[in-house]
Scaffold this motif. Sequence first.
Motif, PDB file in Angstrom:
ATOM      1  N   ALA A   4       0.711  -1.405   0.013  1.00  0.00           N
ATOM      2  CA  ALA A   4       0.107  -0.042  -0.090  1.00  0.00           C
ATOM      3  C   ALA A   4       1.082   1.260   0.051  1.00  0.00           C
ATOM      4  O   ALA A   4       0.561   2.288  -0.807  1.00  0.00           O
ATOM      5  CB  ALA A   4      -1.003  -0.023   1.257  1.00  0.00           C
ATOM      6  N   LYS A   5       1.870   1.159   0.694  1.00  0.00           N
ATOM      7  CA  LYS A   5       2.921   2.274   0.737  1.00  0.00           C
ATOM      8  C   LYS A   5       3.560   2.732  -0.592  1.00  0.00           C
ATOM      9  O   LYS A   5       3.914   3.716  -0.817  1.00  0.00           O
ATOM     10  CB  LYS A   5       3.936   2.078   2.081  1.00  0.00           C
ATOM     11  CG  LYS A   5       4.414   3.563   2.481  1.00  0.00           C
ATOM     12  CD  LYS A   5       5.379   3.307   3.952  1.00  0.00           C
ATOM     13  CE  LYS A   5       5.766   4.355   4.240  1.00  0.00           C
ATOM     14  NZ  LYS A   5       6.742   4.252   5.516  1.00  0.00           N
ATOM     15  N   GLN A   6       3.765   1.447  -1.037  1.00  0.00           N
ATOM     16  CA  GLN A   6       4.537   1.555  -2.424  1.00  0.00           C
ATOM     17  C   GLN A   6       3.701   2.115  -3.574  1.00  0.00           C
ATOM     18  O   GLN A   6       4.214   2.977  -4.055  1.00  0.00           O
ATOM     19  CB  GLN A   6       5.215   0.272  -2.989  1.00  0.00           C
ATOM     20  CG  GLN A   6       6.476   0.082  -2.812  1.00  0.00           C
ATOM     21  CD  GLN A   6       7.022  -1.381  -3.380  1.00  0.00           C
ATOM     22  OE1 GLN A   6       6.102  -2.223  -3.690  1.00  0.00           O
ATOM     23  NE2 GLN A   6       8.302  -1.645  -3.261  1.00  0.00           N
ATOM     24  N   THR A   7       2.465   1.607  -3.578  1.00  0.00           N
ATOM     25  CA  THR A   7       1.553   2.407  -4.529  1.00  0.00           C
ATOM     26  C   THR A   7       1.163   3.652  -4.168  1.00  0.00           C
ATOM     27  O   THR A   7       1.092   4.535  -5.390  1.00  0.00           O
ATOM     28  CB  THR A   7       0.130   1.460  -4.255  1.00  0.00           C
ATOM     29  OG1 THR A   7       0.346   0.005  -4.160  1.00  0.00           O
ATOM     30  CG2 THR A   7      -0.943   1.745  -5.423  1.00  0.00           C
ATOM     31  N   LYS A   8       1.330   3.989  -2.923  1.00  0.00           N
ATOM     32  CA  LYS A   8       1.049   5.368  -2.534  1.00  0.00           C
ATOM     33  C   LYS A   8       2.099   6.281  -3.139  1.00  0.00           C
ATOM     34  O   LYS A   8       2.030   7.561  -3.764  1.00  0.00           O
ATOM     35  CB  LYS A   8       0.759   5.712  -1.096  1.00  0.00           C
ATOM     36  CG  LYS A   8       0.307   6.989  -0.672  1.00  0.00           C
ATOM     37  CD  LYS A   8      -0.246   7.185   0.816  1.00  0.00           C
ATOM     38  CE  LYS A   8      -0.608   8.841   1.032  1.00  0.00           C
ATOM     39  NZ  LYS A   8      -0.180   9.130   2.341  1.00  0.00           N
TER      40      LYS A   8
END
Length: 167
Positions: A4-8
């Motif tokens: 999720a952090k990577q996508t953000k």
Amino acid sequence: MPQAKQTKRLSQSFKYAFQGIAYVLASQRNMKIHFAAAVVILILSFGLDVSASQFIWVIFSIFFVLCMETLNTAIERTVDLVTTDYHPLAKLAKDIAAGVVLFATLFAVVTGLVVFTEPLLSIAEIQLPFPIEHMIIVLILCFLAAVFLFSIGQGRRKVRKAGKKDG
Ligand SMILES: Nc1ncnc2c1ncn2[C@@H]1O[C@H](COP(=O)(O)OP(=O)(O)OP(=O)(O)O)[C@@H](O)[C@H]1O
């Protein structure tokens, strides 16, 4: 790193890139002209008999000019960060950055001439008395000669200025 952090992070970097492009489009008259020209050329490519390889060159030159104009604006803003006062080096940096855009634009014009001249002339049932390549060679030679003569003129002006200072 969690997914999720990577996508953000990825979406954030797209957002910043879009903000940069939007700034260039909103603030630079030339970028508006390049955008309008790109739309006209893409519509033209639709209606004309353009091969896949020619089309790739058209797309390449469109993005080449857009990239160079964006880079030019980044250089201008960086120079402004260093100084907003008149400085000969600031002038030089901005002028050279503008030269990059001119080179890219010349490339795009040449590509457009190579790809579109024949299909457009054949619609109008006009035949050139010489190959289009000859016209392009003359055009590029004129451009190179103009740059060369201008640089000689600049050099002479500098020598004259230096002479005035010494005398
Ligand atoms: N700080 C400066 N010192 C000397 N010459 C400058 C300076 N800023 C701009 N110039 C000259 O003015 C020319 C035009 O600059 P230009 O107006 O394109 O840059 P800008 O004002 O920073 O950008 P923008 O078009 O985004 O307003 C430059 O190519 C350069 O010759």
